[in-house]
Every structure is written in structure tokens, then in C-alpha cells.
Design a protein around this motif. Structure first.
Motif, short mmCIF file in Angstrom:
data_model
loop_
_atom_site.label_atom_id
_atom_site.label_comp_id
_atom_site.label_asym_id
_atom_site.label_seq_id
_atom_site.Cartn_x
_atom_site.Cartn_y
_atom_site.Cartn_z
N LEU A 349 69.83 14.76 5.00
CA LEU A 349 69.45 16.12 5.43
C LEU A 349 68.16 16.59 4.79
CD1 LEU A 349 72.97 17.81 5.46
CD2 LEU A 349 71.55 17.29 7.43
N GLU A 350 67.81 15.99 3.65
CA GLU A 350 66.52 16.38 3.02
C GLU A 350 65.33 15.97 3.88
OE1 GLU A 350 67.57 12.29 1.81
OE2 GLU A 350 68.66 14.21 1.82
N LYS A 351 65.59 15.06 4.84
CA LYS A 351 64.51 14.60 5.73
C LYS A 351 64.45 15.42 7.04
CE LYS A 351 63.58 10.87 3.17
NZ LYS A 351 64.11 9.56 3.56
N ALA A 352 65.28 16.41 7.15
CA ALA A 352 65.29 17.22 8.37
C ALA A 352 63.97 17.97 8.52
CB ALA A 352 66.45 18.21 8.33
N GLU A 353 63.61 18.25 9.76
CA GLU A 353 62.39 19.01 10.02
C GLU A 353 62.52 20.43 9.47
OE1 GLU A 353 61.17 18.42 14.39
OE2 GLU A 353 63.22 17.66 14.28
N GLU A 354 61.39 20.99 9.09
CA GLU A 354 61.38 22.38 8.64
C GLU A 354 61.62 23.31 9.82
OE1 GLU A 354 61.05 23.65 5.64
OE2 GLU A 354 60.60 21.83 4.48
N PHE A 355 62.45 24.32 9.60
CA PHE A 355 62.73 25.30 10.65
C PHE A 355 61.67 26.39 10.63
CE2 PHE A 355 64.82 29.15 12.29
CZ PHE A 355 65.20 28.68 13.54
N ASP A 356 61.08 26.64 11.78
CA ASP A 356 60.07 27.68 11.93
C ASP A 356 60.77 28.99 12.31
OD1 ASP A 356 58.07 29.43 12.75
OD2 ASP A 356 56.82 27.81 13.57
N PRO A 357 60.66 30.05 11.51
CA PRO A 357 61.35 31.31 11.81
C PRO A 357 60.96 31.91 13.17
CG PRO A 357 60.50 31.33 9.56
CD PRO A 357 59.92 30.11 10.23
N SER A 358 59.84 31.45 13.73
CA SER A 358 59.44 31.98 15.04
C SER A 358 60.28 31.41 16.18
CB SER A 358 57.96 31.70 15.30
OG SER A 358 57.74 30.31 15.52
N TRP A 359 61.12 30.41 15.87
CA TRP A 359 61.96 29.80 16.91
C TRP A 359 63.19 30.68 17.17
CZ3 TRP A 359 61.78 24.33 14.30
CH2 TRP A 359 60.54 23.73 14.57
N GLU A 360 62.97 31.89 17.60
CA GLU A 360 64.08 32.82 17.81
C GLU A 360 64.89 32.46 19.06
OE1 GLU A 360 62.48 36.74 17.91
OE2 GLU A 360 62.08 36.82 15.74
N ASP A 361 64.23 31.89 20.05
CA ASP A 361 64.90 31.56 21.30
C ASP A 361 65.24 30.07 21.31
OD1 ASP A 361 65.74 31.00 23.88
OD2 ASP A 361 64.34 32.40 24.81
N PRO A 362 66.52 29.72 21.14
CA PRO A 362 66.87 28.30 21.09
C PRO A 362 66.59 27.57 22.39
CG PRO A 362 68.85 29.66 21.17
CD PRO A 362 67.70 30.59 20.97
N GLN A 363 66.62 28.29 23.51
CA GLN A 363 66.36 27.64 24.80
C GLN A 363 64.92 27.15 24.88
OE1 GLN A 363 67.74 29.88 28.17
NE2 GLN A 363 66.75 28.54 29.66
N VAL A 364 64.00 27.96 24.38
CA VAL A 364 62.59 27.54 24.35
C VAL A 364 62.42 26.34 23.44
CG1 VAL A 364 60.26 28.25 23.69
CG2 VAL A 364 61.74 29.85 24.92
N LEU A 365 63.08 26.38 22.28
CA LEU A 365 63.00 25.27 21.33
C LEU A 365 63.53 23.98 21.95
CD1 LEU A 365 62.45 24.14 18.50
CD2 LEU A 365 64.68 25.05 17.79
N CYS A 366 64.64 24.08 22.68
CA CYS A 366 65.22 22.90 23.33
C CYS A 366 64.26 22.34 24.38
CB CYS A 366 66.54 23.28 23.97
SG CYS A 366 67.31 21.98 24.95
N GLY A 367 63.55 23.22 25.08
CA GLY A 367 62.57 22.77 26.06
C GLY A 367 61.41 22.02 25.43
N GLU A 368 61.05 22.44 24.21
CA GLU A 368 59.93 21.80 23.51
C GLU A 368 60.37 20.54 22.78
OE1 GLU A 368 58.50 24.83 20.93
OE2 GLU A 368 57.55 26.00 22.54
N LYS A 369 61.60 20.52 22.29
CA LYS A 369 62.09 19.40 21.50
C LYS A 369 63.36 18.84 22.14
CE LYS A 369 60.20 20.95 17.04
NZ LYS A 369 59.40 19.76 16.71
N GLY A 370 63.18 18.19 23.28
CA GLY A 370 64.31 17.63 24.00
C GLY A 370 64.72 16.28 23.45
N ALA A 371 65.48 15.55 24.24
CA ALA A 371 66.04 14.28 23.79
C ALA A 371 64.98 13.23 23.48
CB ALA A 371 67.01 13.74 24.84
N GLY A 372 63.81 13.34 24.13
CA GLY A 372 62.77 12.33 23.95
C GLY A 372 61.84 12.58 22.78
N VAL A 373 61.99 13.72 22.11
CA VAL A 373 61.10 14.07 21.00
C VAL A 373 61.79 13.72 19.69
CG1 VAL A 373 59.81 15.92 19.87
CG2 VAL A 373 60.11 15.95 22.37
N LYS A 374 61.28 12.69 19.01
CA LYS A 374 61.92 12.23 17.77
C LYS A 374 61.83 13.27 16.67
CE LYS A 374 61.59 7.26 18.44
NZ LYS A 374 61.21 5.96 17.85
N GLY A 375 62.93 13.40 15.93
CA GLY A 375 62.96 14.33 14.81
C GLY A 375 63.38 13.63 13.54
N GLY A 376 63.73 14.43 12.54
CA GLY A 376 64.23 13.87 11.29
C GLY A 376 65.71 13.55 11.42
#
Length: 507
Positions: A349-376
């Protein structure tokens, strides 16, 4: 409603086609909430007070075990008025026929209410002063309102001096719902209960966003005021039953099994031409039991236990480690209709991406970071209704982010590749999940798959998402189910169970 051992579902229905219009009250009955038989419509436009439509409303069980329908009629002037209907014959176990008294309408909008913005009376509750009370959705300018009415005899209604509750900048409130929830346990309670040991839930369907929002709070019966707790926003950024295609919902108290049941409407995202070709449009989601979470801050929802009677062949997978990029198929069952439960163990979990407080709308975030966008840590989850080579699939995924004092968990439906057909609305849907993954080290998921419907329940039903998808390749026996991990950190599938589902009796 639940009445004398039978469940009755009434719903807005166009008997003349798969488009909106000619609205009547469809009527179906069941003994188990899963197998349903259609009856003749309960209400259809016949009188001056409803000649332009029998719109939504509710059922109240009066003393003496007598049900009454409370519904919005659209009258000869296209004014929305509130009417009553009673069973013609209480000895008919299916209550096929309903009578609309000539004294209707029983409530008409006064000068303070827009005649076209006054609808959907709730199940009434009986207060200690022996008055029946109900709320009706409306607006004043841009303030959404639940106006309250009271009656001693259920026929003569008086408007309260102030709304039960209202909220600025929310627009028209449709299909309001107001009911108590117990502070102890997951059992449901009768709509008229209040006081110590209970909180109340006020839910509204916001016409502007087409989503359902709710707050948990306190009902002061002597003042007829509802005050939301400060644990969630009292507007279109607040808590939702379902963060997907889910609207105009209503609950009822199931006295047979002492639970509160939630029904939601999931509209089509397909083209109108295809809806007409199918001959139907719009579904009810699987009925859900609903109760207050132990935290007291939100509700928990779970498919009714009767659904498990449809479970057929089972496949199980245990302790499967998944490195970045890993995908495996769940084989051995037909997955176009399936019930899947899975627990993921997360690490690193220490490798998780940093959460941006501006990501208030989870639907928008999901659209930007879908299944094909690699994360931590994530995205990881299921690919459902998938074609063999993945060109069609709906991804049900989690992502974990790192915030200053906690981890933020996102549950997402990425439908961007759900169909190769053109003209389909394919939004991503998402909600944040109230789970302390740093403490538990795991996240659970249950997903119901049914042809064009995907319903997901994250962390035991704390966050729910419904999507409508229309695969052209992943149909029937050609539908595949995969588990994937597209994050840099390993994920372990500690336990996966997937059932092939048999078909119930349907309308």
C-alpha cells in the motif's frame, strides 16, 4: 408492498410500447421477490383527475390491514394532483382491481407550488398525535423540497406550514422516500416507528442529475422537521444508493421477514430503435435489503437472500496470486448470468498512487483512470461479459490511493469497451468505498451479471454500482469472465466463488 404473504410490485408502464408515454400502473406479484407473474394494470387513466397519466406514488397499509394506493394523477389541465385508490375486493389474494373514489383528488397544489412540479407521495406514517403524514416532491425556484401533508382520516389532507426538509440548488425532487432505520442490527422496521433507537433516511431523486441521493439524520416528530447528520453532503455531492444507472427508487417494509427492501429502476442505455425492436425498455434491479452501517454514517445494501435460490453450478478459486498484467479466466460455468463473490488481499500500500483532493467526483476519476491505466495498487478486479479476445468487456475494478491519514478506495465500472455496437451510451460509473484497507488488508466484491445488467456491491454493500451494457459478441455461451490485475503491486485472490444462475419466472 408485502400483503398477506404476497409481494406486489407496481411500476410505471407503457402498455403500448417500449417508449415513455401512456403511463399506467403495471402490477406484478411474487411469493419470493424473485419469480414474478404479471397481472392486469392496477391503475390506468379513466377520470378527470388522472386522464393524462397515473404517475408514481406509494402504498400504505391502513389499520385493519387495508392497503391504499396514493398516486399522482395528471388532470385535464395537466396539473399534478394526488389521488387515492382502494382494492375492489380484499378477498382477492392478488388485489387485481382497484377503485378510484370520486372524491379525488385529495391534494391539489396551492399557489406556492408549480402545478407541473408536484408528485410522488410517499408511504404515509402515523404519528403519536394519530395523524397520518406524507411528503410530496416539489421545488421552489431552485430549492428542492419535500412538502408535508397531514390527515386524520387519510382523505382530508392539510399542508404543513413548512416542508419536512428542503435543500438549495438541488432542483426538482422526484420520488422522495422517508423511513426509519434501526441503530441496532440489520432488521428493517415499520415506517411509523421513530425516536430512541432509530435514525431516519430521506432520499430524493434529483431530476437534474438523474441520480438518487440520501442523507441519514433525525426526525423530530413534534416539529415535523428532519435534520440530516453532518456526515454527508445534503446536495448532489452526497451519498447515493447506487453510483450507476439507478433512479426513482422506493423502499417498503417487508413485515414477513422484518426487513426493508429497496427497489431501483435502471433505464436503457441502448438506442431507442433497439429498445423498440426488443419490445421492452427499463428494468428493476435485484431487490436489496437495506440497513444502517455500524458507523451510523451510511446505509448498507445487499441482494435479498432469495436470489441465492437461483444459484446453480459453482466454481471456486482460492489463494491465487496475481502479478502486474496477470489475467486468468474463470471457467466451468456459463457467465452471461452469474453471481460472483471475490475477496482480494492487497499489499504494497505504500506504493499506492497519491490521492489528489481535487478528485471530488469519482465518476470523472474512473473515466480518466479506467482498467487500461496502470496504477500502483490497482486497477484490479473482474472483466465481465467479455469476448474471448477481450475486445468487448465491462471492467469492474478497484483502485487504492494514498491520502495523508488514510487510503482511498475507488470502485469503478469501466464500460468503455462494453460493446462494439454504435450509438450506445457507455459512461463510466464509480463511487468511493468506506473501507479501511490499511487495517483489513482486503476488499470484497460481489457482482451480479445478467445479460445487459451488471450490479456490483463493494465491501459488503457499502458502495453499489449498476450498469447497463449491450455486448454483441459476449452473449450467452460466448460470454467470458476474467480476473485481472493492472497495478504494479501484487494482488491475491484469497477466495472466489462464481455461480451459474438459472432463469426465474419473469414478466
Amino acid at each position: 408492498m408485502y400483503y398477506n404473504g404476497i409481494y406486489h410490485l407496481f411500476y410505471q408502464f407503457n402498455p403500448k410500447g417500449a417508449v415513455w408515454g401512456n403511463i399506467v400502473w403495471g402490477h406484478s406479484v411474487s411469493k419470493d421477490l424473485i419469480n414474478w407473474a404479471p397481472l392486469e394494470p392496477a391503475l390506468y387513466p379513466t377520470k378527470p383527475f388522472d386522464i393524462n397519466g397515473c404517475w408514481s406514488g406509494s402504498i400504505t397499509i391502513l389499520p385493519g390491514n387495508k392497503p391504499v394506493i396514493f398516486y399522482t394523477g395528471v388532470d385535464t389541465n395537466n396539473t399534478q394532483v394526488q389521488n387515492l385508490a382502494f382494492p375492489k375486493n380484499l378477498s382477492d389474494p392478488y388485489l387485481r382491481e382497484w377503485i378510484k373514489p370520486d372524491y379525488n383528488p385529495v391534494i391539489v397544489p396551492d399557489d406556492s407550488i408549480e402545478p407541473s412540479k408536484f408528485r410522488d407521495p410517499t408511504t404515509a406514517w402515523l404519528s403519536p398525535d394519530k395523524h397520518w403524514k406524507t411528503i410530496i416532491g416539489t421545488r421552489r425556484k431552485h430549492r428542492g423540497m419535500a412538502v408535508m401533508y397531514r390527515s386524520k382520516d387519510f382523505v382530508h389532507w392539510i399542508k404543513a406550514k413548512h416542508p419536512l426538509h428542503s435543500s438549495s440548488n438541488t432542483g426538482m425532487w422526484e420520488c422522495p422516500d422517508f423511513y426509519p432505520v434501526s441503530l441496532n442490527g440489520n432488521h428493517g422496521v415499520d415506517t411509523s416507528l421513530f425516536g430512541n433507537g432509530f435514525k431516519h433516511v430521506l432520499k430524493n431523486s434529483l431530476d437534474e442529475t438523474r441520480f438518487d441521493y440520501y442523507t441519514v439524520g433525525t426526525y423530530y416528530s413534534e416539529k415535523d422537521r428532519y435534520v440530516p447528520d453532518r456526515t454527508s453532503a445534503d446536495d448532489h455531492t452526497g451519498l447515493r444508493y447506487d453510483y450507476g444507472n439507478f433512479y426513482a427508487s422506493k423502499t417498503f417494509f417487508d413485515a414477513g421477514k422484518k426487513r426493508r427492501i429497496l427497489w431501483g429502476w435502471s433505464n436503457e442505455s441502448d438506442t431507442t430503435v433497439d429498445d423498440v425492436a426488443k419490445g421492452w425498455a427499463g428494468i428493476q434491479t435485484i431487490p436489496r435489503a437495506v440497513w444502517l452501517d455500524e458507523s451510523g454514517k451510511q446505509l448498507v445494501q445487499w441482494p435479498v437472500e432469495e436470489l441465492e435460490k437461483l444459484r446453480g453450478k459453482l466454481v471456486e478459486i482460492k489463494n491465487k496470486e496475481m502479478k502486474t498484467g496477470d489475467v486468468f479466466e474463470v471457467k466451468g460455468i456459463v457467465t452471461s448470468q452469474a453471481d460472483v463473490e471475490v475477496k482480494f488481499e492487497v499489499s504494497g500500500l505504500e506504493k499506492a498512487e497519491e490521492f489528489d483532493p481535487s478528485w471530488e467526483d469519482p465518476q470523472v476519476l474512473c473515466g480518466e483512470k479506467g482498467a487500461g491505466v496502470k496504477g500502483g495498487v490497482g486497477p484490479f478486479g473482474l472483466m465481465v461479459l467479455a469476448s474471448e479476445h477481450h475486445e468487448e468487456h465491462t471492467a469492474v475494478l478497484f483502485r487504492v490511493f494514498k491520502a495523508p491519514n488514510k487510503h482511498v478506495v475507488l470502485l469503478c465500472h469501466d464500460t468503455s469497451k462494453s460493446s462494439l455496437k454504435g450509438g450506445i451510451y457507455k459512461p463510466s460509473y464509480a463511487g468511493y468505498v468506506d473501507v479501511d484497507v490499511g487495517k483489513s488488508g482486503e476488499i470484497s466484491l460481489r457482482t451480479l451479471i445478467d445479460g445487459s445488467v451488471v450490479e456490483s456491491f463493494g465491501a459488503g454493500g457499502r458502495t453499489c454500482i449498476t450498469s447497463r451494457v449491450y455486448p454483441g459478441l459476449a452473449l450467452e455461451g460466448n460470454a467470458h469472465l476474467y480476473v485481472f490485475n493492472n497495478g504494479k503491486e501484487k494482488v491475491r485472490v484469497s477466495h472466489l466463488r462464481a455461480w451459474e444462475m438459472v432463469r426465474p419466472e419473469m414478466n
